[in-house]
Design a protein around this motif. Structure first.
Motif, PDB file in Angstrom:
ATOM      1  N   GLN A 183      -1.105   6.381  -4.262  1.00  0.00           N
ATOM      2  CA  GLN A 183       0.358   6.294  -4.298  1.00  0.00           C
ATOM      3  C   GLN A 183       0.770   4.866  -3.973  1.00  0.00           C
ATOM      4  O   GLN A 183       1.761   4.362  -4.482  1.00  0.00           O
ATOM      5  N   HIS A 184      -0.021   4.234  -3.075  1.00  0.00           N
ATOM      6  CA  HIS A 184       0.252   2.866  -2.642  1.00  0.00           C
ATOM      7  C   HIS A 184      -0.815   1.936  -3.214  1.00  0.00           C
ATOM      8  O   HIS A 184      -1.971   1.972  -2.776  1.00  0.00           O
ATOM      9  N   PRO A 185      -0.438   1.089  -4.161  1.00  0.00           N
ATOM     10  CA  PRO A 185      -1.419   0.300  -4.922  1.00  0.00           C
ATOM     11  C   PRO A 185      -2.423  -0.518  -4.106  1.00  0.00           C
ATOM     12  O   PRO A 185      -3.605  -0.534  -4.457  1.00  0.00           O
ATOM     13  N   PRO A 186      -2.014  -1.223  -3.028  1.00  0.00           N
ATOM     14  CA  PRO A 186      -3.018  -2.073  -2.367  1.00  0.00           C
ATOM     15  C   PRO A 186      -3.995  -1.312  -1.476  1.00  0.00           C
ATOM     16  O   PRO A 186      -4.905  -1.922  -0.932  1.00  0.00           O
ATOM     17  N   GLU A 187      -3.815   0.000  -1.342  1.00  0.00           N
ATOM     18  CA  GLU A 187      -4.626   0.745  -0.380  1.00  0.00           C
ATOM     19  C   GLU A 187      -5.973   1.128  -0.998  1.00  0.00           C
ATOM     20  O   GLU A 187      -6.292   2.294  -1.240  1.00  0.00           O
ATOM     21  N   VAL A 188      -6.746   0.088  -1.220  1.00  0.00           N
ATOM     22  CA  VAL A 188      -8.013   0.212  -1.950  1.00  0.00           C
ATOM     23  C   VAL A 188      -9.068   0.973  -1.151  1.00  0.00           C
ATOM     24  O   VAL A 188      -9.883   1.695  -1.733  1.00  0.00           O
ATOM     25  N   TRP A 233       2.920  -4.419  -3.844  1.00  0.00           N
ATOM     26  CA  TRP A 233       2.598  -4.271  -2.424  1.00  0.00           C
ATOM     27  C   TRP A 233       2.628  -2.803  -2.002  1.00  0.00           C
ATOM     28  O   TRP A 233       1.925  -2.393  -1.101  1.00  0.00           O
ATOM     29  N   ARG A 234       3.492  -1.996  -2.655  1.00  0.00           N
ATOM     30  CA  ARG A 234       3.620  -0.600  -2.211  1.00  0.00           C
ATOM     31  C   ARG A 234       4.318   0.325  -3.219  1.00  0.00           C
ATOM     32  O   ARG A 234       3.947   1.465  -3.386  1.00  0.00           O
ATOM     33  N   HIS A 235       5.340  -0.163  -3.900  1.00  0.00           N
ATOM     34  CA  HIS A 235       6.237   0.724  -4.651  1.00  0.00           C
ATOM     35  C   HIS A 235       5.822   0.889  -6.111  1.00  0.00           C
ATOM     36  O   HIS A 235       4.903   0.229  -6.587  1.00  0.00           O
ATOM     37  N   PHE A 277      -5.238  10.439  -0.286  1.00  0.00           N
ATOM     38  CA  PHE A 277      -6.028   9.298   0.208  1.00  0.00           C
ATOM     39  C   PHE A 277      -5.198   8.019   0.318  1.00  0.00           C
ATOM     40  O   PHE A 277      -4.538   7.619  -0.646  1.00  0.00           O
ATOM     41  N   HIS A 278      -5.272   7.386   1.475  1.00  0.00           N
ATOM     42  CA  HIS A 278      -4.540   6.136   1.749  1.00  0.00           C
ATOM     43  C   HIS A 278      -5.395   5.183   2.578  1.00  0.00           C
ATOM     44  O   HIS A 278      -6.520   5.510   2.953  1.00  0.00           O
ATOM     45  N   SER A 279      -4.793   4.019   2.900  1.00  0.00           N
ATOM     46  CA  SER A 279      -5.415   3.059   3.822  1.00  0.00           C
ATOM     47  C   SER A 279      -4.393   2.634   4.856  1.00  0.00           C
ATOM     48  O   SER A 279      -3.202   2.544   4.561  1.00  0.00           O
ATOM     49  N   THR A 280      -4.906   2.333   6.039  1.00  0.00           N
ATOM     50  CA  THR A 280      -4.047   1.721   7.050  1.00  0.00           C
ATOM     51  C   THR A 280      -4.926   0.848   7.939  1.00  0.00           C
ATOM     52  O   THR A 280      -6.037   0.497   7.560  1.00  0.00           O
TER      53      THR A 280
END
Ligand SMILES: [Zn+2]
Length: 384
Positions: A183-188, A233-235, A277-280
């Protein structure tokens, strides 16, 4: 035919094309996933590059990804600024766009600076490894060659890119699980977890086969193909955070996913679990509270306890239960709609890649075991 041409034209226009040349060095952002908005030369060997967000306000996860082309052997210093945001991702370089290595850097006044020894030819610099739309296309194509796994189109993104899903059908069973990504592009690192996780549940292992005999799967690995292509970055390209849109469904990307979910429900399918699935900054599993009225109440806690027992002891499984109604987060939408559990699976930005793969394999395995040990009736509350 006309539609096809206009779609192609749209894709062509939407592909980031940007380059700046300074004598013997040039910077280009002419590939899917590239991000570079402006360059300046500060001295003969020092360049200042800019990455700007797609819009504001935005969660500051500045993406950057570009190619450096050098005509000769030389050392250059590169600084990157992010429109007053601090850098989040540590710079990596690659000579082939596939294998990446971290490089030394410093951060001062929100500016990221590193030096690069250049040889004639090109070099990729990126915030994280590049997993682009082509990678998803090839990966889903390969998986869809297996028996019983189907690749379907679920609609088009804002800019007309095809959104795809993988479906695995269990004969005669109504139980469905949903796996969602990007959903969030940079969260590789989320993608680096999702790929082996999905590979494991779609594998030929006896466990995976028994799992798929009982559970149907809907897998939507790339929710934001426009954001991925444009190095957002996110959207999405409407400037909307898709993981805040699972309440209004104002965006075609979330609408496409919801329509597919609804089609399954209309055909009598029952969703029993979902992973997004995401990243933080750290490895964390955002879960729904055990007292939220979901069935079975401790499904996720029990699974993660099993993961904690069987994963490498250097990995700390950290569940963080919480409910956030009204914010349009996928996990909340799923839990409120189906009264079953969903989690946000977050991998740290800088978690060792081998660990991400290990945890993906181990969490897929323990999830399959735990789900198979759960009776269908336990997923449904009486009367629901
Ligand atoms: Zn995210």
């Amino acid at each position: 035919m006309i539609k096809k041409i206009s779609t192609l034209l749209l894709l062509f226009l939407a592909t980031p094309v940007f380059a700046c040349e300074f004598g013997s060095v040039s910077f280009s952002a002419d590939f899917d996933g590239a991000k570079l908005d402006r360059c300046e030369q500060l001295s003969p060997s020092h360049y200042l590059l800019h990455s700007n967000p797609e819009n504001r306000p935005i969660n500051p996860s500045p993406w950057y990804s570009f190619k450096v082309v050098s005509k000769n052997k030389q050392d250059v210093v590169i600084s990157i600024v992010f429109d007053s945001s601090r850098p989040r991702y540590l710079p990596k370089i690659s000579h082939d766009g596939e294998r990446w290595q971290n490089i030394d850097f410093e951060v001062q006044d929100k500016k990221l600076t590193f030096s690069l020894p250049l040889s004639p030819g090109s070099l990729w610099v990126s915030a994280q490894e590049i997993i682009d739309n082509q990678d998803y296309a090839e990966w889903t194509e390969r998986l869809a060659k297996s028996d019983g796994i189907q690749k379907i189109a679920i609609g088009r993104s804002t800019q007309g890119r095809e959104m795809t899903a993988l479906i695995s059908r269990a004969n005669g069973s109504k139980e469905w699980m949903l796996l969602l990504g990007r959903q969030h592009p940079p969260e590789v690192t989320g993608a680096l977890a999702m790929l082996p996780f999905v590979d494991a549940v779609l594998s030929d292992s006896p466990l995976a086969k028994s799992f798929r005999k009982r559970f149907n799967l809907l897998i939507i690995p790339n929710m934001n193909p426009d954001g991925v292509a444009n190095g957002h970055w996110r959207h999405n390209t409407q400037g909307i955070d898709l993981n805040r849109d699972w309440i209004n469904f104002s965006q075609v990307e979330t609408q496409n996913a919801k329509k597919q979910i609804d089609r399954i429900v209309e055909a009598d399918g029952r969703f029993v679990f979902a992973v997004d699935f995401h990243s933080t900054q750290e490895d964390v599993f955002y879960t729904m509270p055990t007292d939220y009225g979901l069935s079975p109440a401790t499904f996720v806690d029990d699974w993660l306890a099993e993961l904690n027992k069987t994963a490498a002891s250097s990995f700390k499984v950290r569940p963080k239960p919480g409910s956030s109604p009204g914010r349009g987060i996928f996990k909340q939408y799923f839990a409120d709609t189906f009264k079953t559990h969903a989690i946000t699976y977050e991998m740290g930005d800088n978690t060792e890649r081998a660990m991400i793969t290990h945890i993906a394999n181990q969490s897929a395995k323990t999830l399959m075991q735990h789900a198979l040990a759960t009776l269908p009736s336990q997923f449904y509350k009486k009367g629901s």
